[in-house]
Design an enzyme around this catalytic site. Structure first.
Site, short mmCIF file in Angstrom:
data_model
loop_
_atom_site.label_atom_id
_atom_site.label_comp_id
_atom_site.label_asym_id
_atom_site.label_seq_id
_atom_site.Cartn_x
_atom_site.Cartn_y
_atom_site.Cartn_z
N LYS A 182 -51.94 -11.97 -41.26
CA LYS A 182 -52.96 -12.06 -40.21
C LYS A 182 -52.37 -12.61 -38.90
CE LYS A 182 -55.52 -10.31 -43.21
NZ LYS A 182 -56.71 -10.68 -43.92
C1 LIG Z 1 -57.62 -10.62 -44.95
C2 LIG Z 1 -59.03 -10.22 -44.87
C3 LIG Z 1 -60.04 -10.86 -45.59
C4 LIG Z 1 -59.76 -11.91 -46.63
O1 LIG Z 1 -58.99 -12.96 -46.21
P1 LIG Z 1 -58.17 -13.85 -47.29
O2 LIG Z 1 -57.67 -14.99 -46.48
O3 LIG Z 1 -57.09 -12.99 -47.85
O4 LIG Z 1 -59.14 -14.27 -48.33
C5 LIG Z 1 -61.34 -10.47 -45.40
N1 LIG Z 1 -61.65 -9.47 -44.55
C6 LIG Z 1 -60.71 -8.80 -43.85
C7 LIG Z 1 -61.11 -7.73 -42.91
C8 LIG Z 1 -59.38 -9.15 -43.99
O5 LIG Z 1 -58.44 -8.46 -43.32
#
Ligand SMILES: *Cc1c(COP(=O)(O)O)cnc(C)c1O
Length: 382
Positions: A182
């Protein structure tokens, strides 16, 4: 041949030093690094409050919980998203209702969302696909008119903007992830931003077993007393993780800029190729470029997405697919009675999208390499 990942976190001695400080401070969770990270996330986004939790999934779960969503409720989610967006509703006994997406941005289509509103609908969750804020004005208008809550799955979009407002302030509750792919990472972690102090307080209890007093406050008041007022979870983000997150947040403005430059380089290269099209960037949006997604003209190329995927991979370019439409997954098909054919725009896009490598430490020549491999695959039709 050097492998080019589709995403890669940026780390240096600054993160190592931040972790070292926390480890030697003796306060590993519920301490000052959590408070400092929350304060910095609120300041960066311009939201009044930020609540740190253990993942983006926990952030979505806490957000829907704070809104009082539960059994029998319906929550509208986009078809092209990670499964966690829908699962947050399922954890609470609510039903995710899958809306189709806009063919140009692949964000939730507001009119498709509106068509799914019933008297059980409680909330719409918009997801800023690839890092471009979705059509928040239209979603807000629908939510206001229909009396629904508006939630942002902003896991792709930290650093993005919509007109003059930053991502993190576009919905009542805005969820972020700090997973390694992310915009910033803490290893694992999540955040919800909001202007609503009561919702923030409810999420702080939810992340700590539903207890009405957190360790930091008890320490401060020297009190042993607590009450459990909600069925919460242990969704705390540790001071170790928050120290990494805070260090990364300070670097974010440079990274968003760099991601934008790399995306512009791709855009310029693909402008002359009619068999590959980047997503459309709408006016007034600042794209955070979590992902660089392209759609291929399969008819012109004479190959399918699987062939293209393998062709890039063979040349060491680790492309990805974001996402399999939710209505395709066996679990939702069984539990929700959904299936292929229900979201034609998302399904058509799914057949022709790939996410090309994009991360701040990528070089211009990495982009050029991806472009030249693309030229090769798209052959004479390019
Ligand atoms: C990464 C992501 C999540 C979940 O995040 P985690 O930290 O992996 O639990 C939820 N929604 C979207 C769109 C994502 O890209």
């Amino acid at each position: 041949m050097q492998l080019l990942p589709y995403s890669q976190p940026s780390m240096n001695e600054a993160e190592v030093e931040a972790v070292r400080e926390v480890l030697l401070s003796g306060w590993l969770t519920g301490g000052p690094a959590v408070a400092a990270f929350e304060k910095a996330m609120a300041a960066y986004t311009g939201a009044a409050e930020a609540v740190a939790v253990s993942s983006g999934t926990a952030a979505l779960h806490a957000a829907l919980f704070a809104l009082g969503i539960g059994t029998g409720d319906e929550v509208i989610v986009p078809a092209l998203t990670f499964v966690a967006t829908a699962n947050a509703a399922l954890y609470l006994g609510a039903r995710p209702v899958i809306a189709d997406v806009d063919p140009e941005t692949l964000c939730i289509d507001p009119s498709a969302a509106e068509a799914l509103v019933t008297d059980r609908t409680r909330a719409i969750v918009g997801m800023d696909y690839a890092g471009q804020p979705c059509d928040w004005d239209a979603l807000n208008e629908i939510a206001t008119r229909k009396g629904l809550h508006l939630v942002a799955d902003a896991c792709h979009a930290l650093g993005g903007e919509y007109d003059t407002r930053k991502v993190g302030t576009l919905a009542t509750l805005n969820a972020f992830s700090l997973h390694p792919v992310k915009p910033i990472t803490a290893g694992e972690g999540g955040v919800v931003t909001t202007d609503d102090a009561a919702l923030a307080e409810r999420m702080r209890r939810f992340r700590n077993h539903g207890l009405n007093v957190e360790y930091a406050q008890r320490e401060k008041f020297g009190s042993w007393y607590y009450e459990m007022t909600d069925l919460g979870f242990n969704y705390r983000m540790s001071d170790i993780h928050c120290a990494i997150g805070l260090t990364q947040l300070n670097k974010l403005p440079d990274w968003v800029k760099r991601r934008g430059e790399l995306a512009a380089r791709y855009d310029a290269a693909f402008a002359g190729m009619n068999s590959v099209a980047p997503l459309v960037l709408r006016k007034g949006r600042k794209h955070a470029y979590h992902l660089y997604v392209v759609q291929f003209d399969l008819e012109a190329i004479g190959r399918d997405r699987q062939w293209l995927f393998e062709a890039y991979r063979r040349e060491g370019i680790n492309v990805q697919v974001h996402y399999i439409p939710l209505n395709y997954h066996p679990y939702y098909r069984e539990k929700l009675g959904v299936g292929p054919g229900q979201c034609p725009v998302a399904e058509r896009a799914y057949d022709r999208i790939l996410s090309l490598p994009l991360f701040p430490d990528m070089t211009d020549s990495d982009v050029d390499r991806v472009v030249s491999v693309s030229h090769g695959h798209l052959g004479g039709t390019a």
